[in-house]
Design an enzyme around this catalytic site. Structure first.
Site, PDB file in Angstrom:
ATOM      1  N   CYS A 124       0.811  -1.219   0.000  1.00  0.00           N
ATOM      2  CA  CYS A 124       0.000   0.000   0.000  1.00  0.00           C
ATOM      3  C   CYS A 124       0.836   1.257   0.000  1.00  0.00           C
ATOM      4  O   CYS A 124       0.310   2.354  -0.213  1.00  0.00           O
ATOM      5  CB  CYS A 124      -0.927   0.025   1.210  1.00  0.00           C
ATOM      6  SG  CYS A 124      -2.262  -1.121   1.001  1.00  0.00           S
ATOM      7  N   SER A 125       2.128   1.144   0.291  1.00  0.00           N
ATOM      8  CA  SER A 125       2.980   2.346   0.310  1.00  0.00           C
ATOM      9  C   SER A 125       3.766   2.507  -0.981  1.00  0.00           C
ATOM     10  O   SER A 125       4.674   3.348  -1.047  1.00  0.00           O
ATOM     11  CB  SER A 125       3.920   2.293   1.516  1.00  0.00           C
ATOM     12  OG  SER A 125       3.175   2.448   2.695  1.00  0.00           O
TER      13      SER A 125
END
Ligand code: CO8
Length: 373
Positions: free
Chosen positions: A156-157
């Site tokens: 997600c990053s």
């Protein structure tokens, strides 16, 4: 130090929407079919029945109302429960690169740039369609860019981690104009048959142009004041799908070969981690959290975002301070904070401070502090 700006954004939105009601109807039909099929084992106490899902739970626990998907029919077919994508020949652009190039063209238009002016392409996403050749290089070819490109994955990053690579490359002079794309086809690696997480994700692709401030001509420029990345190992979000599965003689359809999580633990552990990360980053730049006009946060859970902002500014902050796109898009992995930025920055005047922040698997946290020029 070379001043670097984000000068354009783009968003590919898939053609199909699945509402919570449609999703729950499909899941409950799947559960009924499975329970019927295994009725004898369930009656003998050898197997637990699948418990139905509910719209009320999904909306209360997550804030998600609907999600976009590239294929709806396969996901909602109770005898299938995952999308159906046609296999493409090697001479046709791949699906990830196709949606990446679509979002990229929008970002280029917004930045007033041509593909030929791009000299670095980063394809940053939570999952990759194949090992090689890189989707980034396929996108580089599709838009007519020069220089070089590569794929990168920090779950997600991925987008904020890519932003730091882009900013550093421009500052170091190894690139002048970077295209970042985040093609998130989450529907292909979500377990739609798992009641605990079947509602979480949606498909989308975002794109960003990062370039030297002295070459930027866009009317909409955000100077990058700083980037800060952190990781800390956790098994609470995990996917064991990988190239060694065949050699391990493991079942390719086993539950651990798609996304799985310990949602409660993540909520508890990641909220303080993300808030402390942002606070530390802002402090290193001499900025008070209350001086930040807008937080474009990772979009996983409405409660998580409220708590992160509350820890930072000490009060309930509304959607004007931390806009939510989760209700419409669900969690789109690395693209979430970028969608929030794309859709909710045009109203801010010059000089406004903002923070783009992602948090997710790894664990990983990335923050990017920006100021409107
Ligand atoms: N319908 C009805 N009831 C349900 C359902 C459902 N669908 N699901 C669970 N329940 C029940 C449970 O059985 C439980 O019942 P009981 O109390 O009787 O045991 C009750 O509801 C409560 O369950 P939970 O404790 O699980 O519910 P929570 O309140 O914790 O909410 C959430 C669950 C929404 C998942 C919440 O915990 C959350 O959002 N946590 C944070 C998750 C998060 O941030 N994850 C990040 C992951 S994404 C990421 O980083 C990228 C990874 C790479 C991308 C992968 C793409 C596929």
């Amino acid at each position: 130090m070379t001043s670097v700006v984000i000068s354009g954004t783009g968003l590919y939105r898939p053609p199909h929407v699945i509402t919570n009601a449609e999703l729950v109807e499909a899941f409950n039909a799947y559960a009924a079919l499975q329970n019927e099929k295994h009725a004898a084992a369930i009656a003998a106490g050898e197997r637990a029945p699948i418990v139905p899902s509910s719209v009320e739970f999904i909306e209360k626990a997550s804030g998600i109302q609907r999600r976009y998907v590239i294929d709806k029919e396969g996901v909602l077919d109770p005898t299938r429960m995952y999308p159906r994508f046609a296999e493409r020949p090697d001479d046709q652009i791949s699906l990830m690169a196709e949606i990446g190039a679509d979002a990229a063209r929008q970002a280029l238009a917004a930045a007033g740039k041509t593909g030929a002016q791009v000299d670095m392409v980063l394809c940053a996403a939570a999952n990759m369609q194949r090992a090689y050749p890189a989707m980034a290089i396929e996108i580089q070819q599709a838009i007519g860019a020069g220089g070089y490109g590569f794929d990168m994955n920090v779950a997600c990053s991925s987008a904020t981690f890519a932003l730091e690579q882009a900013v550093n490359a421009v500052r170091a002079g190894t690139a002048n104009c970077v295209l970042i794309v985040n093609p998130e086809i989450t529907s292909a690696h979500l377990e739609w048959r798992d009641r605990d997480c079947h509602f979480i994700f949606g498909d989308v692709c975002t794109a960003l142009i990062v370039e030297r401030a002295d070459t930027a001509t866009s009317a909409d420029q955000w100077e990058v004041l700083g980037t800060k990345l952190a990781t800390q190992f956790s098994n609470n979000i995990r996917n064991n799908f990988g190239f060694m599965n065949r050699s391990e003689d493991s079942d390719p359809n086993a539950r651990d070969k798609t996304f799985r999580q310990e949602g409660r633990k993540i909520f508890k552990e990641v909220v303080p981690m993300a808030a402390a990360h942002i606070e530390g980053h802002l402090a290193s730049l001499g900025i008070e959290p209350s001086a930040v006009r807008r937080y474009w946060l990772h979009q996983a859970n409405v409660g998580m975002n409220h708590l992160v902002v509350k820890k930072l500014v000490g009060q309930e902050a509304g959607s004007d301070v931390a806009p939510l796109i989760l209700d419409e898009y669900a969690n789109t992995a690395s693209a979430g904070s970028i969608i929030a930025f794309h859709e909710h920055h045009a109203d801010l005047p010059a000089g406004s401070l903002g923070v783009v922040c992602s948090f997710g698997a790894g664990y990983s946290v990335g923050s990017v502090v920006v100021r409107r020029k």
